[in-house]
Design a protein around this motif. Structure first.
Motif, mmCIF file in Angstrom:
data_model
loop_
_atom_site.group_PDB
_atom_site.id
_atom_site.type_symbol
_atom_site.label_atom_id
_atom_site.label_comp_id
_atom_site.label_asym_id
_atom_site.label_seq_id
_atom_site.Cartn_x
_atom_site.Cartn_y
_atom_site.Cartn_z
ATOM 1 N N PHE A 1 2.329 0.534 -4.433
ATOM 2 C CA PHE A 1 3.478 -0.268 -4.865
ATOM 3 C C PHE A 1 3.046 -1.637 -5.391
ATOM 4 O O PHE A 1 3.751 -2.233 -6.213
ATOM 5 N N SER A 2 1.884 -2.123 -4.935
ATOM 6 C CA SER A 2 1.404 -3.434 -5.414
ATOM 7 C C SER A 2 1.248 -3.429 -6.938
ATOM 8 O O SER A 2 1.522 -4.430 -7.608
ATOM 9 N N VAL A 3 0.834 -2.278 -7.499
ATOM 10 C CA VAL A 3 0.680 -2.162 -8.956
ATOM 11 C C VAL A 3 2.049 -1.990 -9.613
ATOM 12 O O VAL A 3 2.360 -2.633 -10.620
ATOM 13 N N ILE A 4 2.867 -1.134 -9.009
ATOM 14 C CA ILE A 4 4.202 -0.856 -9.568
ATOM 15 C C ILE A 4 5.011 -2.146 -9.678
ATOM 16 O O ILE A 4 5.634 -2.425 -10.708
ATOM 17 N N LYS A 5 4.989 -2.947 -8.615
ATOM 18 C CA LYS A 5 5.840 -4.146 -8.607
ATOM 19 C C LYS A 5 5.358 -5.160 -9.640
ATOM 20 O O LYS A 5 6.180 -5.843 -10.274
ATOM 21 N N ILE B 1 5.148 7.838 -4.575
ATOM 22 C CA ILE B 1 5.922 9.023 -4.178
ATOM 23 C C ILE B 1 6.913 8.676 -3.067
ATOM 24 O O ILE B 1 8.028 9.211 -3.020
ATOM 25 N N HIS B 2 6.520 7.749 -2.176
ATOM 26 C CA HIS B 2 7.412 7.372 -1.074
ATOM 27 C C HIS B 2 8.553 6.478 -1.559
ATOM 28 O O HIS B 2 9.662 6.541 -1.025
ATOM 29 N N LEU B 3 8.250 5.655 -2.551
ATOM 30 C CA LEU B 3 9.313 4.828 -3.147
ATOM 31 C C LEU B 3 10.362 5.732 -3.786
ATOM 32 O O LEU B 3 11.571 5.573 -3.570
ATOM 33 N N ILE B 4 9.882 6.702 -4.565
ATOM 34 C CA ILE B 4 10.804 7.639 -5.230
ATOM 35 C C ILE B 4 11.577 8.452 -4.187
ATOM 36 O O ILE B 4 12.772 8.692 -4.330
ATOM 37 N N GLY B 5 10.892 8.845 -3.116
ATOM 38 C CA GLY B 5 11.550 9.609 -2.052
ATOM 39 C C GLY B 5 12.711 8.834 -1.451
ATOM 40 O O GLY B 5 13.809 9.377 -1.260
ATOM 41 N N ALA B 6 12.488 7.546 -1.164
ATOM 42 C CA ALA B 6 13.551 6.716 -0.573
ATOM 43 C C ALA B 6 14.690 6.504 -1.575
ATOM 44 O O ALA B 6 15.872 6.576 -1.210
ATOM 45 N N LEU B 7 14.346 6.276 -2.831
ATOM 46 C CA LEU B 7 15.381 6.088 -3.865
ATOM 47 C C LEU B 7 16.213 7.363 -4.026
ATOM 48 O O LEU B 7 17.427 7.311 -4.221
ATOM 49 N N ASP B 8 15.532 8.503 -3.929
ATOM 50 C CA ASP B 8 16.215 9.796 -4.058
ATOM 51 C C ASP B 8 17.242 9.970 -2.934
ATOM 52 O O ASP B 8 18.352 10.455 -3.166
ATOM 53 N N VAL B 9 16.862 9.551 -1.735
ATOM 54 C CA VAL B 9 17.787 9.646 -0.601
ATOM 55 C C VAL B 9 19.005 8.749 -0.845
ATOM 56 O O VAL B 9 20.154 9.168 -0.664
ATOM 57 N N VAL B 10 18.746 7.517 -1.292
ATOM 58 C CA VAL B 10 19.846 6.565 -1.534
ATOM 59 C C VAL B 10 20.807 7.122 -2.591
ATOM 60 O O VAL B 10 22.027 7.112 -2.412
ATOM 61 N N LEU B 11 20.244 7.635 -3.676
ATOM 62 C CA LEU B 11 21.086 8.134 -4.768
ATOM 63 C C LEU B 11 21.845 9.409 -4.382
ATOM 64 O O LEU B 11 22.791 9.793 -5.048
ATOM 65 N N GLY B 12 21.410 10.054 -3.322
ATOM 66 C CA GLY B 12 22.073 11.279 -2.866
ATOM 67 C C GLY B 12 23.241 11.020 -1.931
ATOM 68 O O GLY B 12 23.928 11.948 -1.523
ATOM 69 N N VAL B 13 23.461 9.755 -1.572
ATOM 70 C CA VAL B 13 24.592 9.422 -0.692
ATOM 71 C C VAL B 13 25.834 9.235 -1.556
ATOM 72 O O VAL B 13 25.868 8.375 -2.432
ATOM 73 N N CYS B 14 26.833 10.053 -1.317
ATOM 74 C CA CYS B 14 28.028 10.050 -2.178
ATOM 75 C C CYS B 14 29.286 9.807 -1.343
ATOM 76 O O CYS B 14 29.956 10.758 -0.924
ATOM 77 N N ASP C 1 0.810 -1.225 0.000
ATOM 78 C CA ASP C 1 0.000 0.000 0.000
ATOM 79 C C ASP C 1 0.846 1.280 0.000
ATOM 80 O O ASP C 1 0.312 2.386 0.117
ATOM 81 N N THR C 2 2.137 1.147 -0.128
ATOM 82 C CA THR C 2 3.007 2.340 -0.163
ATOM 83 C C THR C 2 2.806 3.091 -1.473
ATOM 84 O O THR C 2 2.839 2.492 -2.543
ATOM 85 N N SER C 3 2.619 4.396 -1.354
ATOM 86 C CA SER C 3 2.446 5.203 -2.571
ATOM 87 C C SER C 3 3.784 5.329 -3.305
ATOM 88 O O SER C 3 4.848 5.330 -2.697
#
Lengths: 185, 192
Positions: B159-163, A143-156, A139-141
């Motif tokens: 995410f269920s749809v994305i995955k 936008i939150h997935l992208i937010g977490a990925l953005d944080v990871v990619l910002g670690v240098c 049920d994670t939106s």
């Protein structure tokens, strides 16, 4: 110049006709303004870490020095393989506008997530080649997935802060159950 | 009272005092003021340079569907041409989001469930991806064997749809998903 040197009766200063130049600039400005793309789109490259994403699943080598991030309902859970996950609670909520209506989203603590990943990267000692897996509940939106990925990619961590983490893997919580994420809340 | 010759008048419509003065009193100065074009040309030139520097052709690679509110991120790379799977959001309870391939609707997101597609291979999407892969192979060129696919999703899509979309792409040769985003920061960015 020629006039001045030979002592001719012509005017030494030639008049430059600026009208065509101004016309050209005006046309160029109009063209650039009309064809400009004001919304800058970009992409985030990711690897798949989904158990059913390949018709020919290969046995992946076990990597004990990767960082796992789970986006839970009200917190980030982060660990290095099989250790007790660190919990980073949410901060509250924030709203975004969509055609005049407000949409409410959970406000995760991205600053602490970044610090935690930086600490773990330093602990592992593999610099910018450290692998990070980001998993999310169903049920994670997005936008939150992208937010977490953005944080990871910002670690240098590599080359004095010039080389950053690349291609984080995206997976579902199932792949993290064996990594110490016994509770996904 | 003697009748005087009216003489020349500038009229009420002329606002410039110098013009009125010149017309009334026959001043020797020219009534034409020269316009200095140098600052204007400087301004135009700077504007052109600025616009050319900010010119981006990547926006033409992908159209933003009005029903897709894309999330923002800062750490991303430039968009490259690849097949696009769009996932639209539902703006109301009666409106359903859709999975689209190259702007053609494929399946409603309510139907994208593990119960319906147990192996995470969304059949309608699978068939269009197979066609796209065959077309890509037939066309050849440097992108012949490119496994890249762009997933452009609405920020609310679960995410269920994305995955499941990612898994379907992965099972049908497109093993390198790229998430499309808008460059920028959202309210949750906290300056990161």
């Amino acid at each position: 110049m020629g006039g001045a040197a030979t002592g001719g009766g012509g005017v030494a200063d030639a008049n430059l006709n600026l009208v065509p130049f101004i016309d050209l600039l005006s046309c160029l400005i109009c063209f650039l303004l009309i064809s400009a793309v004001w919304t800058q789109m970009a992409r985030i490259d990711v690897d798949q870490a989904l158990p059913r994403a390949s018709s020919n699943p290969k046995e992946k080598p076990q990597q004990d020095d990767k960082i796992n991030v789970l986006i839970a309902k009200d917190a980030y859970l982060v660990n290095i393989s099989k250790q007790e996950p660190k919990r980073i609670p949410k901060l509250g909520s924030f709203t975004l506008d969509r055609s005049g209506a407000n949409e409410e989203f959970t406000k995760y603590d991205r600053a602490t997530l970044r610090k935690t990943i930086e600490e773990y990267v330093e602990k592992i000692g593999k610099g910018a080649t450290t692998k990070v897996v980001v998993a999310a509940r169903d049920d994670t939106s997005y936008i939150h997935l992208i937010g977490a990925l953005d944080v990871v990619l910002g670690v240098c961590p590599g080359a004095g802060g010039k080389e950053c983490l690349k291609n984080p893997s995206v997976g579902d919580p199932d792949i993290l159950r064996a990594e110490g994420f016994t509770s996904l809340e | 009272m003697p009748v005087n010759h009216p003489g020349s008048r500038a009229g009420n419509g002329v606002a410039l005092r110098s013009v009125q003065k010149a017309v009334k009193h026959g001043g020797s100065g020219s009534i034409f003021a020269t316009l200095n074009l140098t600052p204007m040309i400087d301004f135009f030139t700077v504007l052109v340079i600025f616009l050319i520097q900010n010119y981006s052709a990547s926006g033409e690679l992908m159209l933003i569907n009005e029903k897709v509110a894309m999330p923002k991120a800062r750490h991303a790379v430039e968009l490259a041409r690849a097949p696009i799977v769009q996932i639209t959001g539902s703006s109301g309870p009666n409106e359903e989001g859709f999975v689209l391939f190259e702007n053609q609707p494929v399946i409603g997101i309510r139907d994208v469930t593990e119960a319906k597609f147990k192996d995470w291979n969304i059949t309608p999407l699978k068939s269009v991806l197979e066609k796209a892969w065959k077309k890509q192979q037939a066309e050849g060129g440097p992108e012949k064997n490119s496994a890249k696919i762009i997933i452009q999703s609405d920020r609310r899509v679960p995410f269920s749809v994305i995955k499941m979309v990612m898994a379907t792409c992965g099972r049908n040769n497109y093993t390198e998903p790229n998430f499309a985003i808008i460059e920028g920061v959202d309210d949750n960015a906290q300056g990161i």
